[in-house]
Design a protein around this motif. Structure first.
Motif, short mmCIF file in Angstrom:
data_model
loop_
_atom_site.label_atom_id
_atom_site.label_comp_id
_atom_site.label_asym_id
_atom_site.label_seq_id
_atom_site.Cartn_x
_atom_site.Cartn_y
_atom_site.Cartn_z
N PRO A 756 0.82 -1.18 0.05
CA PRO A 756 -0.01 -0.06 0.10
C PRO A 756 0.80 1.27 -0.21
CG PRO A 756 -0.83 -1.42 1.50
CD PRO A 756 0.55 -2.20 1.01
N TYR A 757 0.46 2.23 -1.01
CA TYR A 757 1.26 3.47 -0.82
C TYR A 757 0.87 4.13 0.54
CZ TYR A 757 3.37 7.15 -3.75
OH TYR A 757 4.28 8.14 -4.06
N PRO A 758 2.00 4.76 1.25
CA PRO A 758 1.89 5.31 2.60
C PRO A 758 0.81 6.52 2.61
CG PRO A 758 4.10 5.08 1.92
CD PRO A 758 3.46 4.62 0.57
N ASP A 759 -0.02 6.82 3.55
CA ASP A 759 -0.80 7.64 3.69
C ASP A 759 -0.39 8.98 3.60
OD1 ASP A 759 -3.04 5.78 3.53
OD2 ASP A 759 -3.15 5.74 5.65
N ASP A 760 0.89 9.00 4.25
CA ASP A 760 1.53 10.25 4.48
C ASP A 760 2.00 10.88 3.22
OD1 ASP A 760 3.53 8.52 4.28
OD2 ASP A 760 4.50 9.28 6.31
N ALA A 761 2.11 9.98 2.10
CA ALA A 761 2.84 10.31 0.80
C ALA A 761 1.66 10.66 -0.16
CB ALA A 761 3.46 9.19 0.19
N ILE A 762 0.40 10.78 0.30
CA ILE A 762 -0.81 10.86 -0.63
C ILE A 762 -1.28 12.23 -0.33
CG2 ILE A 762 -3.12 10.34 -1.38
CD1 ILE A 762 -2.35 7.56 -0.97
N GLU A 763 -1.25 13.03 -1.43
CA GLU A 763 -1.72 14.65 -1.18
C GLU A 763 -3.19 14.55 -1.16
OE1 GLU A 763 -1.22 19.02 -3.15
OE2 GLU A 763 -0.30 17.27 -3.98
N GLY A 764 -3.76 13.65 -2.02
CA GLY A 764 -5.14 13.76 -2.19
C GLY A 764 -5.83 12.83 -3.52
N VAL A 765 -6.95 12.54 -3.26
CA VAL A 765 -7.56 11.52 -4.23
C VAL A 765 -8.84 12.34 -4.74
CG1 VAL A 765 -8.61 9.10 -4.73
CG2 VAL A 765 -6.39 9.56 -3.43
N ARG A 766 -8.96 12.72 -6.13
CA ARG A 766 -10.41 13.02 -6.44
C ARG A 766 -11.09 12.06 -7.51
NH1 ARG A 766 -10.17 17.77 -9.25
NH2 ARG A 766 -7.86 17.71 -9.83
N TYR A 767 -12.24 12.35 -8.01
CA TYR A 767 -12.73 11.65 -9.04
C TYR A 767 -13.56 12.59 -10.17
CZ TYR A 767 -17.43 11.46 -6.81
OH TYR A 767 -18.79 12.10 -6.26
N LEU A 768 -13.69 12.16 -11.18
CA LEU A 768 -14.57 12.91 -12.33
C LEU A 768 -15.48 11.73 -13.06
CD1 LEU A 768 -12.05 15.48 -13.86
CD2 LEU A 768 -14.05 15.99 -12.31
N GLU A 810 -13.23 8.54 -13.72
CA GLU A 810 -11.61 8.65 -13.64
C GLU A 810 -11.18 9.02 -12.35
OE1 GLU A 810 -9.30 12.13 -15.94
OE2 GLU A 810 -9.62 10.34 -17.15
N PHE A 811 -10.21 8.48 -11.76
CA PHE A 811 -9.69 8.81 -10.44
C PHE A 811 -8.37 9.64 -10.82
CE2 PHE A 811 -12.23 5.17 -9.42
CZ PHE A 811 -12.78 5.69 -8.10
N ILE A 812 -8.20 10.42 -9.87
CA ILE A 812 -6.91 11.33 -10.07
C ILE A 812 -6.18 11.59 -8.71
CG2 ILE A 812 -6.01 13.76 -10.78
CD1 ILE A 812 -8.64 14.21 -12.13
N LEU A 813 -5.04 10.98 -8.47
CA LEU A 813 -4.32 10.99 -7.37
C LEU A 813 -2.81 11.87 -7.57
CD1 LEU A 813 -3.47 8.30 -5.20
CD2 LEU A 813 -1.29 9.45 -5.84
N THR A 814 -2.66 12.75 -6.58
CA THR A 814 -1.61 13.50 -6.28
C THR A 814 -0.71 13.00 -5.11
OG1 THR A 814 -2.77 15.36 -5.13
CG2 THR A 814 -2.43 15.47 -7.71
N SER A 815 0.46 13.08 -5.19
CA SER A 815 1.71 12.61 -4.29
C SER A 815 2.41 13.60 -4.10
CB SER A 815 2.25 11.17 -4.71
OG SER A 815 3.09 11.11 -4.15
N HIS A 816 2.88 13.36 -2.45
CA HIS A 816 4.10 14.28 -1.95
C HIS A 816 5.34 13.84 -2.54
CE1 HIS A 816 1.24 16.79 0.63
NE2 HIS A 816 0.98 15.47 1.01
N TRP A 817 5.31 12.61 -2.92
CA TRP A 817 6.66 12.09 -3.05
C TRP A 817 7.00 12.25 -4.57
CZ3 TRP A 817 6.70 6.54 -0.44
CH2 TRP A 817 6.98 6.76 0.78
#
Length: 845
Positions: A756-768, A810-817
């Motif tokens: 699993p991708y670390p929670d603290d590395a994930i900036e946000g998840v959105r959908y369209l 469509e899911f869009i994920l942005t990451s801090h890493w």
């Protein structure tokens, strides 16, 4: 390879000092084992010597890597067969990058060229109509074999702004979707308005056929793109002359030539971002206005007043809050599509090829060629030292000079290895990290939108930032003196939106240039003075093409001063801001250039023999200044000889009134003597301060040699921690068919290397949510279920609004890493009511 190729290759290897094996191959040293003791003692680059040589055939890449004759290729490869061979060859490896794009550059001069020929693309509506003529899906899937995605807009699909503006982007992509009939109708209307006639299916103007000159790059996949575009234009009545050219040949026409001469109408352009661009607000000025570049083509751009003002405002980051910024960006995207001096076609997935025993930090945007960290991380696995050979399709494509020289990616890759900037961008996030700074202090006025991500800098806010009266605000070229804020604003205080205080590492001014010269404040001050001098119409260095860029700078610049020289502390004031504090610091940090090499170029331009820019060279009928090859060298040698004979400040030190306080008389003679020794030994004038020095240049053979700079101050392993990116992997799970009246649940899993991708590395998840026509119907944020898992339930009412047919979630994920946004799509169908009822009856127990 024929006998002449073997002889030329043998000559090249002998020239650069590599012994030859029987058969013409050279044994390349891979260095010594990288013991902890050896690594601790080493400074600068991890290899000893690097040879760049021309190699333009991607089909040869795998074989050359497998044979051991080459260790890497700097060209991003977009060929599916070559990619598959790389993937399946044990001796080869590769890195993927997402920052390359292909576009169609249009010549906007007109409506007639100088010789009276018609240029249909002078009309914005005609340029805009081309969007609908072009099938970007076909280009991405068929011409690039799936190693590309369609692109319509000035912002890259791989960078954060595209994710932030996804709804606007999707709406514009739908508006400009492939519709050749609509495109032809618009172009027909505009051609007739220009006085052209359609005769026997071909356009004519003043009795002659309208022949479009399409400049097609023939050294990569753009040859196929150009042929496709030519076919589309021929189908709507134009005659098309296809001119196939390589990078160097094409640049003489589209970028260095006068667009009014009509040597081309369209060009298959390509661009690469060398860093992950976290903020693309600059793109509108860079690609659509004369502020973008000094070349003649950019000076021919005439954006609408609204678009020009909006682009300049975004360049300064002049907005009150994030919502206003997004609104400005959305409007700028619309205006860019209406202007369309270029049509973005695809974003390429670029493959950087290397030997499997070679390791390097490749940038997620720019790949190997665009990476700022490649000179600091390039090595043989488990080894120190040794030699490598890099193949490149272009080398010395345009003249090298640090003021307005070559902007080609393959040239810039090399010059980055020769320089030691104050900050370096992270290859995966685009956030700048300190290279020569110990830390920085950032202060912004209340209301400025700016955030900090890394802890090497501090950030605070102040109600009002007043610029000190003794800060330097400008340069009076006529009087040859610096102008302070107090002089320019004697009656009222000058304020700024941002202040950056740069604290350099201890001993920064004691470090050395490659020729042995000690660094000086003058190396920081002279490039700034030269920018003012080149914008002054009364100066012999005045360059009209430099003015738009300079005026944009003057709009936001508010002054700078030196607070201390040991340690060096610089304070800079500006009204320009950026979303990231790290980017703001990088924008305010002056880039040092050796004043003594610049001085020779200044003397040559003042006397009308050489010019820093191609525009100035063309205007004055003189050579474009080149510090490494060509007819510039004997001219520079002559001015160097004069400087050696007359080292006094008034003769050899440019802008002596401003620089003399920072340069002692003895330093002038010492600098030019060191440069003389350098040129005698190496045959060129490029003096840098990076981890590599330019050891030799062979323009006729198409090669040059870099050598490790042994006096580089940093330990060799300083940047090795940034050698690999942690990219998230997205997968979806949900129904393929949804019956009427039923909800639909969809899950998203986010992993990296199976975990699993670390929670603290994930900036946000959105959908369209999009219906079958591509229209956005809903948006929001899914619910987090647990580590690396999200879920979304679409209710029956939302699904009913979609109607019957195929849909896309469509899911869009942005990451801090990593700054690269990640996308995942779930396709599903909604059934009409009658079919749903029948389906329910058939499947009920």
């Amino acid at each position: 390879m024929g006998k002449w190729g073997v002889m030329a290759g043998a000559l090249l290897l002998a020239v650069v000092g590599l012994a030859l094996l029987p058969g013409g191959r050279a044994p390349l040293s891979t260095g010594q084992p990288a013991t902890s003791e050896a690594l601790a003692d080493r400074r600068g680059a991890l290899i000893d010597r690097l040879v760049f040589t021309r190699e333009s055939d991607p089909g040869r890449v795998t074989g050359l890597l497998a044979s051991g004759s080459h260790q890497a290729f700097v060209q991003g490869i977009g060929s599916i067969p070559v990619y598959r061979r790389l993937r399946d060859t044990p001796a080869a490896d590769y890195d993927l990058a997402y920052g390359s794009s292909v576009e169609l550059t249009l010549n906007p001069v007109g409506p007639e060229f100088r010789d009276g020929r018609l240029n249909p693309f002078h009309v914005p509506a005609t340029r805009e109509a081309l969007h609908r003529l072009v099938d970007r899906e076909h280009i991405a899937e068929e011409l690039y074999g799936g190693l590309a995605v369609p692109r319509w807009l000035p912002i890259s699909t791989a960078f954060p702004d595209y994710a932030r503006l996804a709804e606007t982007a999707r709406a514009l992509e739908l508006r400009y979707a492939h519709d050749p009939a609509a495109a032809e109708a618009t172009i027909t209307r505009e051609m007739r308005a220009l006085g052209a006639t359609l005769e026997a299916g071909r356009w004519h103007y003043r009795g002659s056929p309208v022949t479009l000159i399409l400049l097609i790059r023939n050294d990569d996949e753009r040859r196929r793109v150009g042929d496709y575009l030519a076919n589309q234009l021929e189908d709507i009545g134009f005659a098309v002359e296809r001119r196939y050219r390589n990078a160097e040949e094409a640049s003489r026409l589209w970028i260095a030539g006068d667009p009014a001469a009509g040597q081309w109408h369209l060009y298959t352009g390509g661009w690469i971002s060398i860093v992950m661009q976290r903020d693309q607000a600059q793109n509108f000025s860079d690609f659509y206005t004369p502020r973008g570049r000094a070349e003649p083509l950019w000076q021919a751009y005439t954006p609408s007043p609204e678009f020009d003002a909006l682009a300049e405002r975004l360049e300064r980051r002049d907005y009150a809050d994030w919502d206003e910024r997004q609104a400005l960006m959305a409007r700028a995207l619309e205006l860019a599509m209406q202007d369309s001096v270029r049509l973005w076609l695809v974003d390429r997935l670029s493959v950087s090829a290397r030997a499997s025993n070679v390791s390097v930090a490749a940038d997620l945007a720019g790949g190997l060629a665009g990476s700022a960290l490649w000179p600091y991380t390039l090595r043989y696995e488990g080894r120190l030292g040794g030699e490598m050979v890099f193949g490149t399709p272009g080398l010395l494509t345009e003249p090298w000079n640090p003021i307005a020289g070559s902007n080609w990616i393959f040239d810039r890759m090399i010059t980055r290895a020769l320089a030691d900037p104050p900050l370096l961008p992270d290859p995966y996030t685009g956030l700048y990290r300190p290279q020569r700074l110990s830390h920085a202090e950032v202060t912004v006025a209340e209301g400025v939108i700016l955030s900090r991500s890394l802890d090497w800098l501090s950030l605070d806010r102040q109600a009002r930032i007043v610029v000190p009266e003794d800060a330097w605000l400008g340069w009076d070229a006529g009087e040859g003196r610096l102008v302070t804020v107090g002089e320019a604003h004697p009656e009222a205080s000058l304020t700024a939106r941002t202040r950056v205080r740069l604290h350099y590492e201890a001993g920064y001014l004691d470090q050395r240039w490659h020729d042995g010269s000690r660094r000086s404040v003058a190396d920081l001050l002279l490039p700034w003075l030269l920018a003012f001098e080149r914008a002054d119409e009364a100066s012999p260095l005045f360059d009209a093409a430099h003015q738009p860029t300079f005026e944009a700078y003057r709009q936001h610049f508010r002054g700078w001063r030196i607070l201390s020289t040991e340690p060096l502390i610089i304070e800079a004031y500006s009204d320009q801001a950026f979303p990231d504090a790290e980017t703001l610091v990088a924008a305010r940090a002056p880039q040092p250039l050796p004043w003594h090499t610049l001085a020779l170029g200044i003397l040559a331009e003042r006397h009308g023999e050489l010019a820093f820019s191609s525009h100035q060279a063309d205007r004055r009928g003189i050579d474009w200044l080149n510090l490494v090859a060509g007819p510039s060298l004997p001219i520079l040698r002559r001015y160097l000889a004069e400087a050696l004979s007359h080292p006094q400040a008034h003769h050899s030190l440019p802008f002596a009134a401003a620089l003399s306080p920072w340069v002692e008389e003895a330093e002038i003679a010492t600098r030019f003597a060191a440069l003389d020794d350098w040129v005698t030994a190496r045959g060129h004038f490029w003096v840098g301060d990076g981890p590599f020095e330019l050891a030799a240049v062979y323009p006729l053979e198409g090669s040059l040699v870099l050598r490790r700079f042994a006096d580089f101050p940093d330990p060799a392993d300083k940047w090795l921690a940034l050698s690999r990116a942690a990219l998230p992997e997205l997968t979806t799970q949900g129904p393929l068919v949804v019956a009427p009246g039923e909800p639909a649940g969809v899950r998203l899993a986010v992993t990296q290397a199976g975990e699993p991708y670390p929670d603290d590395a994930i900036e946000g998840v959105r959908y369209l949510l999009f219906d079958g026509d591509g229209r956005p119907m809903a948006r929001g944020e899914p619910r987090r279920r647990g580590p690396g898992e999200w879920e979304l339930t679409l209710d029956a009412e939302t699904l009913a609004a979609l109607g019957a047919g195929a849909n896309r979630l469509e899911f869009i994920l942005t990451s801090h890493w990593v700054a690269l946004p990640s996308f995942a799509s779930h396709l599903f169908a909604t059934l009409p009511a009658s079919a749903g009822e029948a389906s329910a009856r058939e499947t009920s127990p």
